[in-house]
Write an enzyme that holds these catalytic residues in place. Structure first.
Site, PDB file in Angstrom:
ATOM      1  N   ASP A   1      22.560  42.590 -96.105  1.00  0.00           N
ATOM      2  CA  ASP A   1      23.682  43.291 -95.287  1.00  0.00           C
ATOM      3  C   ASP A   1      24.762  43.929 -95.870  1.00  0.00           C
ATOM      4  O   ASP A   1      25.798  44.030 -95.766  1.00  0.00           O
ATOM      5  CB  ASP A   1      24.171  42.331 -94.208  1.00  0.00           C
ATOM      6  CG  ASP A   1      24.761  42.850 -92.964  1.00  0.00           C
ATOM      7  OD1 ASP A   1      24.673  44.035 -92.715  1.00  0.00           O
ATOM      8  OD2 ASP A   1      25.540  41.948 -92.296  1.00  0.00           O
TER       9      ASP A   1
ATOM     10  N   ARG B   1      32.346  38.132 -80.280  1.00  0.00           N
ATOM     11  CA  ARG B   1      32.895  37.196 -80.446  1.00  0.00           C
ATOM     12  C   ARG B   1      34.537  37.302 -80.895  1.00  0.00           C
ATOM     13  O   ARG B   1      34.820  38.447 -81.355  1.00  0.00           O
ATOM     14  CB  ARG B   1      32.207  35.818 -81.191  1.00  0.00           C
ATOM     15  CG  ARG B   1      32.157  36.614 -82.754  1.00  0.00           C
ATOM     16  CD  ARG B   1      31.343  35.598 -83.753  1.00  0.00           C
ATOM     17  NE  ARG B   1      31.602  35.902 -84.999  1.00  0.00           N
ATOM     18  CZ  ARG B   1      30.849  36.820 -85.710  1.00  0.00           C
ATOM     19  NH1 ARG B   1      29.939  37.490 -84.842  1.00  0.00           N
ATOM     20  NH2 ARG B   1      30.824  37.091 -87.000  1.00  0.00           N
TER      21      ARG B   1
ATOM     22  N   ASP C   1      26.266  49.837 -91.591  1.00  0.00           N
ATOM     23  CA  ASP C   1      27.470  49.519 -91.509  1.00  0.00           C
ATOM     24  C   ASP C   1      28.514  50.066 -92.399  1.00  0.00           C
ATOM     25  O   ASP C   1      28.132  50.438 -93.662  1.00  0.00           O
ATOM     26  CB  ASP C   1      27.761  47.956 -91.596  1.00  0.00           C
ATOM     27  CG  ASP C   1      26.849  47.053 -90.739  1.00  0.00           C
ATOM     28  OD1 ASP C   1      26.751  47.504 -89.465  1.00  0.00           O
ATOM     29  OD2 ASP C   1      26.307  46.143 -90.923  1.00  0.00           O
TER      30      ASP C   1
ATOM     31  N   TYR D   1      40.216  42.173 -89.540  1.00  0.00           N
ATOM     32  CA  TYR D   1      39.554  43.283 -90.073  1.00  0.00           C
ATOM     33  C   TYR D   1      40.585  44.121 -90.904  1.00  0.00           C
ATOM     34  O   TYR D   1      41.331  44.576 -90.181  1.00  0.00           O
ATOM     35  CB  TYR D   1      38.833  44.008 -89.165  1.00  0.00           C
ATOM     36  CG  TYR D   1      37.268  43.548 -89.058  1.00  0.00           C
ATOM     37  CD1 TYR D   1      36.191  43.830 -89.471  1.00  0.00           C
ATOM     38  CD2 TYR D   1      37.207  42.256 -87.958  1.00  0.00           C
ATOM     39  CE1 TYR D   1      34.830  43.361 -89.267  1.00  0.00           C
ATOM     40  CE2 TYR D   1      35.917  41.974 -87.732  1.00  0.00           C
ATOM     41  CZ  TYR D   1      34.767  42.333 -88.391  1.00  0.00           C
ATOM     42  OH  TYR D   1      33.553  41.652 -88.127  1.00  0.00           O
TER      43      TYR D   1
ATOM     44  N   ASP E   1      17.818  45.194 -91.117  1.00  0.00           N
ATOM     45  CA  ASP E   1      18.174  44.130 -90.355  1.00  0.00           C
ATOM     46  C   ASP E   1      18.078  44.608 -88.877  1.00  0.00           C
ATOM     47  O   ASP E   1      18.503  43.988 -87.752  1.00  0.00           O
ATOM     48  CB  ASP E   1      19.586  43.610 -90.464  1.00  0.00           C
ATOM     49  CG  ASP E   1      20.568  44.415 -90.312  1.00  0.00           C
ATOM     50  OD1 ASP E   1      20.150  45.689 -90.511  1.00  0.00           O
ATOM     51  OD2 ASP E   1      21.608  44.241 -90.527  1.00  0.00           O
TER      52      ASP E   1
ATOM     53  N   TYR F   1      36.136  49.308 -88.683  1.00  0.00           N
ATOM     54  CA  TYR F   1      34.637  48.988 -89.105  1.00  0.00           C
ATOM     55  C   TYR F   1      33.606  49.612 -87.952  1.00  0.00           C
ATOM     56  O   TYR F   1      33.875  49.664 -86.703  1.00  0.00           O
ATOM     57  CB  TYR F   1      34.544  47.549 -89.273  1.00  0.00           C
ATOM     58  CG  TYR F   1      32.979  47.120 -89.489  1.00  0.00           C
ATOM     59  CD1 TYR F   1      32.851  46.882 -90.844  1.00  0.00           C
ATOM     60  CD2 TYR F   1      32.359  46.594 -88.506  1.00  0.00           C
ATOM     61  CE1 TYR F   1      31.619  46.211 -91.236  1.00  0.00           C
ATOM     62  CE2 TYR F   1      31.085  46.108 -88.912  1.00  0.00           C
ATOM     63  CZ  TYR F   1      30.843  45.789 -89.975  1.00  0.00           C
ATOM     64  OH  TYR F   1      29.344  45.218 -90.544  1.00  0.00           O
TER      65      TYR F   1
ATOM     66  N   LYS G   1      35.465  40.771 -82.699  1.00  0.00           N
ATOM     67  CA  LYS G   1      34.106  41.422 -83.414  1.00  0.00           C
ATOM     68  C   LYS G   1      33.491  41.984 -82.145  1.00  0.00           C
ATOM     69  O   LYS G   1      32.755  41.477 -81.409  1.00  0.00           O
ATOM     70  CB  LYS G   1      33.458  39.988 -83.616  1.00  0.00           C
ATOM     71  CG  LYS G   1      31.967  40.657 -84.329  1.00  0.00           C
ATOM     72  CD  LYS G   1      32.109  41.469 -85.487  1.00  0.00           C
ATOM     73  CE  LYS G   1      30.818  41.460 -86.519  1.00  0.00           C
ATOM     74  NZ  LYS G   1      29.697  42.561 -85.224  1.00  0.00           N
TER      75      LYS G   1
ATOM     76  N   TYR H   1      35.264  35.163 -93.628  1.00  0.00           N
ATOM     77  CA  TYR H   1      35.166  35.512 -92.158  1.00  0.00           C
ATOM     78  C   TYR H   1      34.340  34.601 -91.335  1.00  0.00           C
ATOM     79  O   TYR H   1      34.364  34.478 -89.902  1.00  0.00           O
ATOM     80  CB  TYR H   1      35.239  37.009 -91.714  1.00  0.00           C
ATOM     81  CG  TYR H   1      33.842  37.568 -91.621  1.00  0.00           C
ATOM     82  CD1 TYR H   1      33.633  38.216 -90.466  1.00  0.00           C
ATOM     83  CD2 TYR H   1      32.888  37.586 -92.747  1.00  0.00           C
ATOM     84  CE1 TYR H   1      32.319  38.863 -90.403  1.00  0.00           C
ATOM     85  CE2 TYR H   1      31.923  38.235 -92.685  1.00  0.00           C
ATOM     86  CZ  TYR H   1      31.432  38.908 -91.381  1.00  0.00           C
ATOM     87  OH  TYR H   1      30.354  39.503 -91.188  1.00  0.00           O
TER      88      TYR H   1
END
Length: 307
Positions: free
Chosen positions: A230, A171, A198, A179, A193, A183, A157, A267
């Site tokens: 999100d 992490r 994203d 994935y 946020d 991304y 990540k 995930y």
């Protein structure tokens, strides 16, 4: 001088073995003449050119005055020098010749290491920040630039470090998943946020973190991550011939959407974090979400400037 050896003076002056350059008095006179020419030209530029073009003229003058002529074998040779070298040759004695072994003529064309280090230290440059310095693109909100944080098939990540602009390792995923697609985020956008918008980009190949590409929004995946909104934009690579003709989320196979949904639902489970994914929305919802994030970012910039 012993054949095959170079001196420091030879290396610093590009090893021109001209009769004129070998005479110390001639070198002094040439340096003094060059410096006097620079001063007189500087005064001429300051008095003749208007203020609007004076800086550009001075820059051009610096380039002209950083050239020196040498006679080499009856031919006129042009050598680039610095103004510091011109001034030094006019007021100081030439350096002491110290033989240096093991240097070939190819080394003479490169500046000494200490000069290259000093040159790099004196350059005032700031690294570009992918969130703020990269433009979103003229086609937004339909087609936009997207910075890749995580490659397709990765279990690591990565995410943007908002302070430095670098891509850092956040992490390794706790669950046994990777994935499903590349991304990243949309530059110059802002969400509730406090992160950029994203994006999940569907394309044939994985893309390295830190690269950016053109993406086309085809849908929106509403998502709640630990009680906070999100949402994710679902997009295709605008320059991938296999996917660029997709215009809406309904163009994707249902199984592809099921894979994407299951990934985000699972995930974070081994981290004891709850994620809820709602039904996918069409491209029009994605356009509205991107517009809203662009406006939020613009408001944030205006408020920052006021402070």
């Amino acid at each position: 001088m012993v054949a095959g050896r170079k001196t420091r003076r030879d290396l610093s002056s590009s090893c021109f073995s001209s009769p004129l350059g070998s005479d110390p008095l001639s070198s002094h006179l040439l340096g003094l003449l060059g410096f006097a020419t620079f001063i007189s030209s500087l005064l001429l530029v300051s008095s003749v050119f208007p203020a609007s073009s004076r800086l550009r003229s001075l820059r051009f003058l610096l380039e002209i005055c950083s050239l020196r002529l040498h006679f080499l074998g009856g031919c006129l040779v042009l050598e680039r020098i610095s103004l510091r070298e011109t001034w030094t040759s006019a007021v100081m004695a030439p350096p002491i010749e110290t033989p240096l072994k093991g240097f070939s003529s190819s080394h003479s064309s490169h500046p000494p290491l200490n000069e290259r280090i000093l040159s790099s230290l004196t350059r005032r440059s700031v690294a570009a920040h992918p969130w703020h310095d990269l433009e979103i693109g003229p086609g937004a909100p339909n087609v936009f630039n997207c910075v890749i944080e995580i490659s397709k098939g990765s279990k690591v990540k990565y995410e943007l470090d908002k302070k430095t602009g670098l891509i850092k390792v956040d992490r390794v995923l706790y669950s046994s998943v990777v994935y499903p697609h590349n991304y990243g985020f949309i530059p110059r956008t802002l969400c509730e946020d406090n992160d950029p918008m994203d994006v999940l980009i569907i394309m044939q190949e994985p893309v390295l973190p830190g690269c950016f590409l053109r993406a086309k929004a085809i849908g929106l995946m509403p998502m709640i991550d630990q009680g906070e909104k999100d949402d994710k934009i679902i997009a295709v690579c605008a320059d991938d011939p296999e996917y660029r003709h997709y215009n809406d989320i309904s163009d994707l196979p249902p199984h592809r959407l099921a894979e994407i949904r299951r990934f985000f639902e699972e995930y974070k489970k081994n981290e004891n974090k709850e994620v809820a994914v709602d039904d996918f929305l069409p491209a029009s919802a994605a356009y509205e979400a991107i517009k809203y994030s662009m406006n939020l970012y613009a408001d944030y910039i205006v408020e920052s400037l006021r402070r």
